[in-house]
Scaffold this active site. Sequence first.
Site, mmCIF file in Angstrom:
data_model
loop_
_atom_site.group_PDB
_atom_site.id
_atom_site.type_symbol
_atom_site.label_atom_id
_atom_site.label_comp_id
_atom_site.label_asym_id
_atom_site.label_seq_id
_atom_site.Cartn_x
_atom_site.Cartn_y
_atom_site.Cartn_z
ATOM 1 C CG HIS A 227 5.221 -8.401 -3.136
ATOM 2 N ND1 HIS A 227 5.968 -7.392 -2.614
ATOM 3 C CD2 HIS A 227 6.107 -9.377 -3.490
ATOM 4 C CE1 HIS A 227 7.254 -7.725 -2.636
ATOM 5 N NE2 HIS A 227 7.375 -8.926 -3.163
ATOM 6 C CG ASP B 280 3.839 -0.646 -4.092
ATOM 7 O OD1 ASP B 280 3.937 -1.563 -3.261
ATOM 8 O OD2 ASP B 280 4.546 -0.573 -5.111
ATOM 9 C CG HIS C 177 5.918 -2.500 4.615
ATOM 10 N ND1 HIS C 177 6.856 -3.303 5.209
ATOM 11 C CD2 HIS C 177 6.239 -2.441 3.305
ATOM 12 C CE1 HIS C 177 7.737 -3.686 4.288
ATOM 13 N NE2 HIS C 177 7.394 -3.181 3.128
HETATM 14 C C1 SDX Z 1 5.334 -4.068 -1.019
HETATM 15 O O1 SDX Z 1 7.669 -6.918 2.271
HETATM 16 C C2 SDX Z 1 8.147 -5.926 1.566
HETATM 17 O O2 SDX Z 1 9.188 -5.384 1.828
HETATM 18 C C3 SDX Z 1 7.294 -5.515 0.345
HETATM 19 C C4 SDX Z 1 7.747 -4.272 -0.378
HETATM 20 C C5 SDX Z 1 9.060 -4.491 -1.100
HETATM 21 O O3 SDX Z 1 9.775 -3.498 -1.349
HETATM 22 O O4 SDX Z 1 9.322 -5.657 -1.517
HETATM 23 O O5 SDX Z 1 7.878 -3.193 0.534
HETATM 24 C C6 SDX Z 1 6.739 -3.872 -1.464
HETATM 25 O O6 SDX Z 1 4.782 -5.106 -1.252
HETATM 26 C C7 SDX Z 1 4.660 -2.976 -0.238
HETATM 27 C C8 SDX Z 1 3.231 -3.364 0.234
HETATM 28 C C9 SDX Z 1 2.283 -3.154 -0.936
HETATM 29 N N1 SDX Z 1 0.948 -3.691 -0.633
HETATM 30 C C10 SDX Z 1 -0.107 -2.878 -0.404
HETATM 31 O O7 SDX Z 1 -0.054 -1.650 -0.376
HETATM 32 C C11 SDX Z 1 -1.430 -3.605 -0.243
HETATM 33 C C12 SDX Z 1 -2.184 -3.035 0.959
HETATM 34 N N2 SDX Z 1 -1.468 -3.374 2.169
HETATM 35 C C13 SDX Z 1 -1.886 -4.569 2.867
HETATM 36 O O8 SDX Z 1 -2.473 -5.563 2.165
HETATM 37 C C14 SDX Z 1 -0.964 -4.952 4.018
HETATM 38 O O9 SDX Z 1 -0.660 -3.811 4.705
HETATM 39 C C15 SDX Z 1 0.324 -5.701 3.691
HETATM 40 C C16 SDX Z 1 0.066 -6.902 2.850
HETATM 41 C C17 SDX Z 1 1.287 -4.809 2.986
HETATM 42 C C18 SDX Z 1 0.925 -6.152 5.014
HETATM 43 O O10 SDX Z 1 0.016 -7.019 5.583
HETATM 44 P P1 SDX Z 1 0.293 -7.744 7.002
HETATM 45 O O11 SDX Z 1 1.615 -7.364 7.545
HETATM 46 O O12 SDX Z 1 -0.009 -9.197 6.830
HETATM 47 O O13 SDX Z 1 -0.738 -7.052 7.942
HETATM 48 P P2 SDX Z 1 -2.253 -7.525 8.102
HETATM 49 O O14 SDX Z 1 -2.865 -7.783 6.756
HETATM 50 O O15 SDX Z 1 -2.310 -8.580 9.139
HETATM 51 O O16 SDX Z 1 -2.918 -6.163 8.644
HETATM 52 C C19 SDX Z 1 -2.935 -5.851 10.008
HETATM 53 C C20 SDX Z 1 -4.259 -5.098 10.194
HETATM 54 C C21 SDX Z 1 -5.484 -5.893 9.698
HETATM 55 O O17 SDX Z 1 -6.606 -5.372 10.427
HETATM 56 P P3 SDX Z 1 -7.206 -6.269 11.658
HETATM 57 O O18 SDX Z 1 -7.424 -7.675 11.142
HETATM 58 O O19 SDX Z 1 -6.127 -6.190 12.729
HETATM 59 O O20 SDX Z 1 -8.464 -5.561 12.043
HETATM 60 O O21 SDX Z 1 -4.233 -3.907 9.377
HETATM 61 C C22 SDX Z 1 -5.265 -3.997 8.400
HETATM 62 C C23 SDX Z 1 -5.649 -5.464 8.281
HETATM 63 O O22 SDX Z 1 -6.999 -5.587 7.824
HETATM 64 N N3 SDX Z 1 -4.674 -3.508 7.149
HETATM 65 C C24 SDX Z 1 -5.266 -2.671 6.307
HETATM 66 C C25 SDX Z 1 -4.338 -2.423 5.301
HETATM 67 N N4 SDX Z 1 -3.219 -3.122 5.545
HETATM 68 C C26 SDX Z 1 -3.442 -3.796 6.691
HETATM 69 N N5 SDX Z 1 -6.501 -2.100 6.333
HETATM 70 C C27 SDX Z 1 -6.781 -1.275 5.313
HETATM 71 N N6 SDX Z 1 -5.925 -0.998 4.292
HETATM 72 C C28 SDX Z 1 -4.706 -1.543 4.261
HETATM 73 N N7 SDX Z 1 -3.882 -1.267 3.248
#
Ligand code: SDX
Length: 432
Positions: free
Chosen positions: A272, A367, A311
């Site tokens: 997050h 971010d 996201h």
């Molecule tokens: C913020 O919710 C909000 O609005 C948050 C925010 C706000 O203003 O409050 O916007 C701020 O928190 C932004 C997000 C910051 N976090 C990151 O940058 C961390 C990296 N991102 C991920 O961890 C992920 O994308 C999330 C946590 C942001 C979202 O995760 P989800 O929606 O639960 O999606 P998921 O983990 O189920 O991913 C779907 C697929 C998976 O692959 P498969 O299992 O389908 O093979 O996408 C992959 C994930 O492994 N994946 C990534 C990835 N993010 C998702 N693979 C590599 N790098 C990534 N960053």
Amino acid sequence: MKPGRLLKGSRVPETITITDDRTGKTVTVPINDGTFSSAALRELDKNLFIYDPAFLSTAACRSSITYLDGDAGILRYRGYPIEQLAEHSTYLEVAYLLLYGELPDEGQLKQWTYDVTHHTFIHENMRKRFVDGFHYDAHPMGMFVSALAALGTFYPESKDIFDPDSRHKQILRLIAKTPTLAAMCYRFSVGLPFFLPDNELSYPANFLTMMWKVGEYEVHPTIERAMDVLFILHADHEQNCGTTAMRVVGSSQADPYSAAASAASALYGPLHGGANEAVVRMLTDIGSFDNVDAFIEDVKSGKGKLMGFGHRVYKNYDPRARIVKQTADAVFEVTGKNPLLDIALKLEEVALSDPYFVDRKLYPNVDFYSGLIYQALGFPVDMFTVLFAIPRTVGWLAHWDEMLNDSDQKISRPRQWYTGAGERDYVKLGDR
Ligand code: SDX
């Protein structure tokens, strides 16, 4: 949620019919703006619940504060596009908009600015006894989370959450004092004396001065504006993890300081708000332009994530990331370019053309570039999430206030899908 289908100029709620094949019973439920009430399930079977861990398909509340369209990459605060607010508004004006639903007129903005400005001081006991109690190398975000809860102990009247005047006063205090708290956490962590708020300065200029002033210090106008824009971009984002924590804790009628501490704790997580810190550590570890391809291959093989990408809602470019990138250009004109920018740009270029990321609709989020600006401004990496928490405080408070006024709202207490053992008798130690 997308609005319901328009028929003959009026919005006619559509319906959904659910049949329980075990009994043949059906229930028809109205769909309003893309949502339907799960209460209908109890009509079919009182023990029927929707299993939706992490709320991927659950609208946990009604809200009129912020609208996101993840597919189109749209973000609006109270209907105003984030691009227009970032260009024309200020954080304090946006804070008023998020809290009260309308842009303030001149008199309202003047009064609001005066009120916030005159609540920036922290009780001396907080400054001298609480903050000084931390270990010398305490993480500023850990200090900030604790300080939010501790702040509430100076205002016992904050427990009277149904007194509108008290609620307004606590909202003012939290918005006004978070920059002071943040600067105090930083100054403590580097062994510098605290610098008290200056009521002659703007909200961002006051924060930057409390952070950096040692002897002569003048805030550069470009940096002051960049800080204000970053505060605007981070102010709210509908039902993100931290705001959900604020609503859940607030639903038990806890005071707003305790609820904000829970929201800040959620924001602290690397998935997050902690992602801005993780992005810069990731870019530093990659170290060079030439290592980008190998890093991307590692991510694709499951050895970690491309932090700052992806996201839960945006399946398109995060509109805030685009504005942060433009802001970075303006800041780098003053500070000099952050050398990590080239690695970030290469990562974005490679990821946006790689099927692994394209198929999963992973784009830069807010971010991905923000940390590069913070680093260029001299902030240590462990202050980055604190910089997210300062402006997000108004988002948490706006949702908290909205929740308390929502007649649908009750204490948050979800059900579960029990998969544990059935009833069994106690076994004495000697018989195990
Ligand atoms: C913020 O919710 C909000 O609005 C948050 C925010 C706000 O203003 O409050 O916007 C701020 O928190 C932004 C997000 C910051 N976090 C990151 O940058 C961390 C990296 N991102 C991920 O961890 C992920 O994308 C999330 C946590 C942001 C979202 O995760 P989800 O929606 O639960 O999606 P998921 O983990 O189920 O991913 C779907 C697929 C998976 O692959 P498969 O299992 O389908 O093979 O996408 C992959 C994930 O492994 N994946 C990534 C990835 N993010 C998702 N693979 C590599 N790098 C990534 N960053």
